[in-house]
Design a protein around this motif. Sequence first.
Motif, PDB file in Angstrom:
ATOM      1  N   ARG A  33       0.842  -1.185   0.000  1.00 56.56           N
ATOM      2  CA  ARG A  33       0.000   0.000   0.000  1.00 56.56           C
ATOM      3  C   ARG A  33       0.880   1.238   0.000  1.00 56.56           C
ATOM      4  O   ARG A  33       1.840   1.332   0.737  1.00 56.56           O
ATOM      5  N   GLN A  34       0.533   2.144  -0.848  1.00 54.00           N
ATOM      6  CA  GLN A  34       1.245   3.411  -0.884  1.00 54.00           C
ATOM      7  C   GLN A  34       0.617   4.331   0.155  1.00 54.00           C
ATOM      8  O   GLN A  34      -0.599   4.389   0.278  1.00 54.00           O
ATOM      9  N   PRO A  35       1.445   5.030   0.932  1.00 50.72           N
ATOM     10  CA  PRO A  35       0.878   5.943   1.925  1.00 50.72           C
ATOM     11  C   PRO A  35       0.135   7.084   1.240  1.00 50.72           C
ATOM     12  O   PRO A  35       0.426   7.437   0.101  1.00 50.72           O
ATOM     13  N   MET A  36      -0.816   7.628   1.928  1.00 49.01           N
ATOM     14  CA  MET A  36      -1.564   8.761   1.414  1.00 49.01           C
ATOM     15  C   MET A  36      -0.597   9.918   1.194  1.00 49.01           C
ATOM     16  O   MET A  36       0.350  10.082   1.959  1.00 49.01           O
ATOM     17  N   PRO A  37      -0.828  10.722   0.172  1.00 49.73           N
ATOM     18  CA  PRO A  37       0.048  11.881  -0.050  1.00 49.73           C
ATOM     19  C   PRO A  37       0.055  12.784   1.182  1.00 49.73           C
ATOM     20  O   PRO A  37      -0.978  13.069   1.764  1.00 49.73           O
ATOM     21  N   GLY A  38       1.241  13.188   1.589  1.00 52.04           N
ATOM     22  CA  GLY A  38       1.374  14.064   2.745  1.00 52.04           C
ATOM     23  C   GLY A  38       1.479  13.345   4.070  1.00 52.04           C
ATOM     24  O   GLY A  38       1.730  13.972   5.091  1.00 52.04           O
ATOM     25  N   THR A  39       1.299  12.022   4.082  1.00 48.73           N
ATOM     26  CA  THR A  39       1.352  11.269   5.336  1.00 48.73           C
ATOM     27  C   THR A  39       2.727  11.362   5.962  1.00 48.73           C
ATOM     28  O   THR A  39       2.857  11.613   7.159  1.00 48.73           O
ATOM     29  N   ARG A  40       3.756  11.187   5.165  1.00 51.82           N
ATOM     30  CA  ARG A  40       5.126  11.244   5.670  1.00 51.82           C
ATOM     31  C   ARG A  40       5.436  12.641   6.210  1.00 51.82           C
ATOM     32  O   ARG A  40       6.031  12.792   7.266  1.00 51.82           O
ATOM     33  N   ASP A  41       5.007  13.663   5.485  1.00 55.37           N
ATOM     34  CA  ASP A  41       5.218  15.040   5.942  1.00 55.37           C
ATOM     35  C   ASP A  41       4.521  15.283   7.277  1.00 55.37           C
ATOM     36  O   ASP A  41       5.067  15.933   8.162  1.00 55.37           O
ATOM     37  N   ARG A  42       3.319  14.753   7.404  1.00 59.05           N
ATOM     38  CA  ARG A  42       2.558  14.928   8.650  1.00 59.05           C
ATOM     39  C   ARG A  42       3.280  14.243   9.808  1.00 59.05           C
ATOM     40  O   ARG A  42       3.379  14.792  10.905  1.00 59.05           O
ATOM     41  N   GLU A  43       3.787  13.034   9.567  1.00 55.85           N
ATOM     42  CA  GLU A  43       4.499  12.299  10.622  1.00 55.85           C
ATOM     43  C   GLU A  43       5.763  13.042  11.052  1.00 55.85           C
ATOM     44  O   GLU A  43       6.059  13.124  12.243  1.00 55.85           O
ATOM     45  N   GLU A  46       4.743  16.097  13.123  1.00 55.16           N
ATOM     46  CA  GLU A  46       4.342  15.716  14.484  1.00 55.16           C
ATOM     47  C   GLU A  46       5.556  15.394  15.346  1.00 55.16           C
ATOM     48  O   GLU A  46       5.616  15.774  16.520  1.00 55.16           O
TER      49      GLU A  46
END
Length: 72
Positions: A33-43, A46
């Motif tokens: 599964r590919q992460p949702m766009p922006g998920t890595r940036d959000r992590e 945080e």
Amino acid sequence: MSLERCGYRADSAGGYALNPDKKTSVNKPATSRQPMPGTRDREVGEALRSVYDKAVQESVPDEMLDLLSKLD
């Protein structure tokens, strides 16, 4: 995922056998599964906020306060 979608069919003995009519690839790489766009940036955001909040809550060392008072 059903076995039929993976290229298998029910056989007469009640088990499953590879369906010769279905094209399958033995060396097909597993898809993840590919992460949702922006998920890595959000992590990352945080994590940075968490580190910053911890740093802000730390007390200022007495030695630093002493040095700052000498500047006045």
